[in-house]
Motif scaffolding. Structure first.
Motif, PDB file in Angstrom:
ATOM      1  N   ALA A 245      33.168 -12.147 -10.328  1.00 14.72           N
ATOM      2  CA  ALA A 245      32.122 -11.357  -9.437  1.00 14.72           C
ATOM      3  C   ALA A 245      32.548 -11.444  -8.001  1.00 14.72           C
ATOM      4  CB  ALA A 245      30.674 -11.667  -9.539  1.00 14.72           C
ATOM      5  N   GLU A 248      35.629  -9.190  -7.671  1.00 17.81           N
ATOM      6  CA  GLU A 248      35.412  -7.870  -7.535  1.00 17.81           C
ATOM      7  C   GLU A 248      34.757  -7.345  -6.229  1.00 17.81           C
ATOM      8  OE1 GLU A 248      33.813  -4.552  -9.991  1.00 17.81           O
ATOM      9  OE2 GLU A 248      33.170  -6.289 -11.058  1.00 17.81           O
ATOM     10  N   ALA A 249      33.864  -8.004  -5.737  1.00 13.26           N
ATOM     11  CA  ALA A 249      33.362  -7.704  -4.430  1.00 13.26           C
ATOM     12  C   ALA A 249      34.256  -7.553  -3.480  1.00 13.26           C
ATOM     13  CB  ALA A 249      31.986  -8.862  -4.243  1.00 13.26           C
ATOM     14  N   SER A 252      36.366  -4.756  -3.282  1.00 15.80           N
ATOM     15  CA  SER A 252      36.010  -3.590  -3.068  1.00 15.80           C
ATOM     16  C   SER A 252      36.249  -3.111  -1.573  1.00 15.80           C
ATOM     17  CB  SER A 252      34.466  -3.414  -3.031  1.00 15.80           C
ATOM     18  OG  SER A 252      33.830  -4.013  -4.206  1.00 15.80           O
TER      19      SER A 252
ATOM     20  N   LYS B 189      27.083  -8.502  -7.398  1.00 18.07           N
ATOM     21  CA  LYS B 189      26.665  -7.409  -8.011  1.00 18.07           C
ATOM     22  C   LYS B 189      25.144  -7.574  -8.260  1.00 18.07           C
ATOM     23  CE  LYS B 189      30.721  -5.070  -8.597  1.00 18.07           C
ATOM     24  NZ  LYS B 189      30.846  -3.719  -8.180  1.00 18.07           N
ATOM     25  N   TYR B 243      27.948  -4.498 -17.137  1.00 23.76           N
ATOM     26  CA  TYR B 243      27.490  -5.653 -16.790  1.00 23.76           C
ATOM     27  C   TYR B 243      26.399  -6.138 -17.749  1.00 23.76           C
ATOM     28  CZ  TYR B 243      30.403  -4.631 -12.795  1.00 23.76           C
ATOM     29  OH  TYR B 243      31.587  -4.163 -12.072  1.00 23.76           O
ATOM     30  N   ARG B 302      31.311   3.361 -14.038  1.00 23.17           N
ATOM     31  CA  ARG B 302      30.826   3.622 -12.470  1.00 23.17           C
ATOM     32  C   ARG B 302      30.833   5.023 -11.980  1.00 23.17           C
ATOM     33  NH1 ARG B 302      34.357  -0.157  -8.865  1.00 23.17           N
ATOM     34  NH2 ARG B 302      35.922   1.356  -9.396  1.00 23.17           N
ATOM     35  N   TYR B 314      25.219  -1.480 -11.634  1.00 23.50           N
ATOM     36  CA  TYR B 314      25.164  -2.808 -10.776  1.00 23.50           C
ATOM     37  C   TYR B 314      26.294  -2.467  -9.577  1.00 23.50           C
ATOM     38  CZ  TYR B 314      23.093  -5.435 -14.318  1.00 23.50           C
ATOM     39  OH  TYR B 314      22.320  -5.755 -15.359  1.00 23.50           O
ATOM     40  N   GLU B 315      25.696  -2.813  -8.491  1.00 29.23           N
ATOM     41  CA  GLU B 315      26.422  -2.727  -7.011  1.00 29.23           C
ATOM     42  C   GLU B 315      26.415  -3.865  -6.360  1.00 29.23           C
ATOM     43  OE1 GLU B 315      29.063  -1.635  -5.617  1.00 29.23           O
ATOM     44  OE2 GLU B 315      29.691   0.075  -6.849  1.00 29.23           O
ATOM     45  N   GLN B 316      27.117  -4.222  -5.394  1.00 30.88           N
ATOM     46  CA  GLN B 316      26.907  -5.239  -4.553  1.00 30.88           C
ATOM     47  C   GLN B 316      26.775  -4.700  -3.066  1.00 30.88           C
ATOM     48  OE1 GLN B 316      30.357  -5.251  -5.696  1.00 30.88           O
ATOM     49  NE2 GLN B 316      31.650  -5.027  -3.837  1.00 30.88           N
TER      50      GLN B 316
END
Lengths: 295, 547
Positions: A245, A248-249, A252, B189, B243, B302, B314-316
């Motif tokens: 996670a 992935e973040a 980005s 996420k 996810y 996505r 899901y996104e952050q």
């Protein structure tokens, strides 16, 4: 006068044609799709299920790539190692294959060695240590020398040379030719189809050089086009673990530019090697040996 | 005759596309990394420095009070294009700290293969970057490849501010072997929902799994985008259950739940996860998730979400690219996004699973041990790049920021009072060459919305940050220990579980077989992992905590 074609011939032809049509469609379609996407706008790509005909053709993706020095430079590198690497590979493979067709002392032992590497590889680290010890790290030769001879190609080429009638060699010897002259004047000219085929294999192999470049070249300026391409088209596979996670973040932030650019890069990296093929095709015709030996 | 020609042409075309299409590369040494592991176990990090010549050869005139050091680094990167080792940023570092920096960047794609090779060949530089803590990191630390840092870090304010739970992650047998890089544990996420779809259908934000189910089905069936077509899905799901639908720590895949013996267990075999699988199975039956989700890549899902075809994804709120959000807003002008607040759990808690709190780390080469001056110089630089600059001071007025980002107009531009990096100008920025992030005192201090330009994206991120401010985050304790069984076996076991749960969701297997699956997991080594993990947690006095 053409031979009369029966109905069954025509049916066979028809079926062949159909199968080949399907086969070529399966192979050509991905290329077509990538081409279409590379010329489309990102928005259109995002909002179309399967994009086949971009409504408006845009060149942004190509502009982006040609603006980056890295891509152009890496194409240059790849062209260089492809040309030099293929020549070196062909030279080494054909000379060794030729030597193994002669009555050579210990021939079986050498053949055994070749076959042995066919099955067993040293592994990454020992290979790296050899490349390092021979001082090839960070030089283009590290991409050319370690994989210069493929045992498979060598064995097939040897078989091809063996199919050339022995009488030709004997005739040449009577005319006063030595081994080198036999190789250059008899064997090579008669082996154009084989050389063209293996040349193509080697060229495609070199063109796709990726892992060795990362392993042996520490200077990013020397990397091949496939490495740069992989950077542009980052594989985007989220695994459902917490560890990934953060990854992935974090990724980005350096998100690859939109997919359209990736597609354009693929096109640019694939086209040159595609262009080579037609020029080699004429050598694939066999039959050059007809009439060379009176039976 | 014509057909013959055509056939030849087709054959030729097929052959050439097929040939180039398959990367028939003659790399026969492109073996998976585990072959490397077998070979290098006998190959402890070599001790002959190949490149580390003493810096005395290029001594500066005596006027220099600081000694000049050559410092070599290797690290992975996602950046494209790669920073140029001789770029302007590197020169600026050399001047400021009186060093001679020799950096080497490797794309992360292959870094995991390259690093063990460099390690085995004894070419290890002074500073080694890694993406995270894995079996290799622990193994190398135990073999003495890295320098223990316990005695050094107290001198440096920024490095000292790293919290204990993050230090634990890079501590092996009580010794700290790396300096972790900051990453907010809160901003991973999170489930997001199309608020405008909720409004269109007169629904309210779901707060339980039952409500979530109703909402997702309504999204698929009741034309939430009001375009008169049946072209929407409730929830975006991709293969390997990415996810999913985790609305809080209890239903997530981290280690939160306990078994009847009071042992902590991995999420994917817990009752909480079973609840999630049950929901997904219901949604699948109702057609609220895609029929072929089990073979769809997450990138494609996505894409569909940002094309406005999916209601929940899901996104952050941290480190995001604005491109996708912009596209969504341009094609769906009414789109509004919101984070779904975590659901209340059975144990009275409420909050999301957090991230480990760091991403990437830097280790020092053990060979530096007898050169304390050089160690100090390296740590001084790391500390400098780690020293937090508040977001509102990150502009051309702040000399430190200006220097770190290569100077206004060269490395970044000021737009609307915000510093924005110039595309592709990595090599102009000194900060690139160490890849260190500011260590923020709290996650909120990162203010991720501040640096965004696009109003839609900015609005979404700000609302997410505001919501998460009052939301608890669970810190998974397993991030803080090193269980060799876990490293060695868990991915294989997880794969089996993922296969079973995938079948359960699409109805090929009954959810009643859940316990059978758990037993299988425990029997094939899962129980040993759980025992070892819990043993380690007890020995170190570490437990999961809410932040």
């Amino acid at each position: 006068m053409p031979i009369k074609r029966t109905l069954s011939d025509r049916i066979t032809d028809g079926i062949n044609l159909l199968l080949l049509l399907v086969l070529s469609f399966v192979m050509v379609f991905p290329f077509y799709y990538i081409t279409a996407v590379s010329f489309s706008s990102y928005q259109e790509y995002m909002n179309t299920e399967l994009l086949l005909f971009p409504k408006n053709w845009v060149l942004d993706a190509y502009r982006f790539i040609f603006d980056s020095k890295e891509f152009i430079r890496s194409i240059g590198v790849t062209v260089y190692i492809t040309v030099v690497g293929s020549i070196v590979s062909l030279l080494l493979t054909s000379t060794m294959a030729f030597a193994l067709t002669r009555r050579l002392w210990g021939q079986r032992f050498y053949l055994f060695l070749v076959l042995f590497t066919f099955i067993f590889g040293a592994g990454m680290i020992p290979t790296y240590l050899i490349v390092k010890a021979t001082g090839l790290i960070d030089s283009y030769w590290s991409l050319i020398i370690p994989d210069a001879i493929s045992s498979f190609n060598l064995i097939v080429m040897r078989q091809f040379f063996m199919s050339i009638p022995e009488e030709l060699n004997e005739a040449a010897v009577i005319d006063g030719a030595n081994d080198w002259q036999i190789y250059t004047r008899i064997i090579l000219p008669l082996s154009k189809p084989a050389l063209a085929a293996f040349g193509l294999f080697y060229a495609v192999g070199q063109w796709n050089t990726y892992f060795n470049a990362i392993l042996y070249l520490n200077d990013p300026a020397k990397w091949t086009v496939q490495v740069i391409l992989r950077q542009i088209v980052i594989l985007d596979d989220a695994a459902n673990t917490l560890a990934s996670a953060a990854r992935e973040a974090a990724r980005s932030a350096h998100l690859p530019p939109p997919e359209t650019i990736g597609m354009a890069a693929i096109i640019l990296a694939t086209i040159p090697i595609l262009i080579v093929y037609p020029f080699l095709q004429k050598h694939f015709a066999k039959g050059v040996m007809l009439g060379s030996v009176k039976g | 005759m014509k057909t013959k020609k055509l056939a030849t042409l087709l054959a030729a075309v097929s052959i050439m596309t097929g040939l180039t299409g398959c990367g028939g590369s003659n790399d026969n040494n492109n073996k998976p990394a585990n072959t490397a592991e077998q070979t290098d176990s006998s190959n402890t990090p070599a001790t002959n420095a190949a490149e580390n010549e003493p810096a005395a050869t290029n001594q500066q005139p005596a006027a220099e009070e600081k000694k000049n050091f050559e410092i070599s680094t290797i690290q992975g990167t996602w950046a494209s294009p790669l920073p140029d080792p001789n770029g302007n940023g590197a020169k600026m570092i050399n001047e400021k700290f009186n060093v001679d920096l020799k950096t080497q960047f490797v794309p992360y794609d292959e870094y995991a293969n390259k690093l063990p090779v460099v390690m085995a060949a004894g070419d290890l530089p002074d500073l080694i970057g890694m993406e995270g803590v894995d079996a290799n990191f622990v193994k190398w630390a135990k073999q003495g490849a890295f320098l223990p840092l316990n005695d050094y870090i107290d001198k440096y304010d920024a490095i000292k501010s790293i919290p204990k739970n993050v230090w634990d992650a890079v501590t092996v047998d009580g010794k700290i072997y790396a300096i972790p890089n900051y990453f907010p544990s809160k901003y991973g996420k999170k489930p997001i929902i199309r608020q405008d779809w909720l409004n269109n259908l007169g629904l309210s934000m779901p707060t339980t799994y039952d409500e979530l189910k109703k909402v997702a089905i309504a999204f698929a069936k009741n034309d939430p985008d009001k375009n008169g077509k049946n072209d929407t899905l409730g929830l975006g799901l991709a293969k390997s259950i990415v996810y999913g639908a985790w609305m809080g720590a209890e239903w997530d895949s981290g280690w939160y739940n306990k078994n009847e013996n009071g042992q902590l267990i991995p999420g994917n075999i817990s009752e909480g996860f079973k609840k999630q699988v049950t929901l997904l199975n219901d949604l699948y039956k109702e057609g609220a998730i895609s029929k072929d989700w089990a073979v769809t890549k997450s990138a494609d899902v996505r894409k569909d979400f940002f094309a406005g075809k999916i209601g929940i994804f899901y996104e952050q709120p941290y480190d995001i690219s604005e491109t996708r959000f912009k596209t969504l807003k341009e094609t769906n002008p009414t789109a509004e996004l919101a984070v779904i607040p975590p659901f209340a759990q059975d144990d009275g808690q409420q909050g999301f699973m957090g991230l480990p709190g760091y991403y990437e780390l830097h280790s020092l080469n053990a060979k530096l041990a007898d050169d304390p001056e050089k160690i100090d110089r390296i740590l001084e630089m790391i500390n400098y790049f780690m020293t937090f600059i508040p977001v509102d001071q990150r502009n051309d007025q702040n000399p430190e920021y200006d220097w770190q980002y290569g100077g206004v107009g060269k490395g970044y531009n000021m737009e609307n009072g915000v510093a924005l990096g110039i595309d592709g100008a990595f090599s102009e920025m000194p900060t690139t060459y160490f890849g260190i992030r500011y260590w923020a005192p709290t996650d909120e201090d990162t203010q991720p919305a501040m640096v965004l330009q696009d109003p839609f994206t900015k609005g979404f991120v700000q609302s997410a940050v505001d919501m998460l401010k009052t939301t608890k985050t669970y810190l998974d304790p397993v991030n803080r220990i090193h269980s060799d069984l876990l490293y060695a076996k868990v991915s294989e076991l997880d794969q089996v579980v993922a296969e079973h749960t995938t079948k359960m969701i699409v109805g090929q297997e009954s959810i009643n077989d859940w316990d059978k699956m758990v037993q299988e997991y425990l029997k094939s080594g899962g129980q040993e992992i759980i025992d070892q993990v819990n043993q380690l947690l007890n020995d170190n006095g570490i437990a999961g905590e809410w932040k």
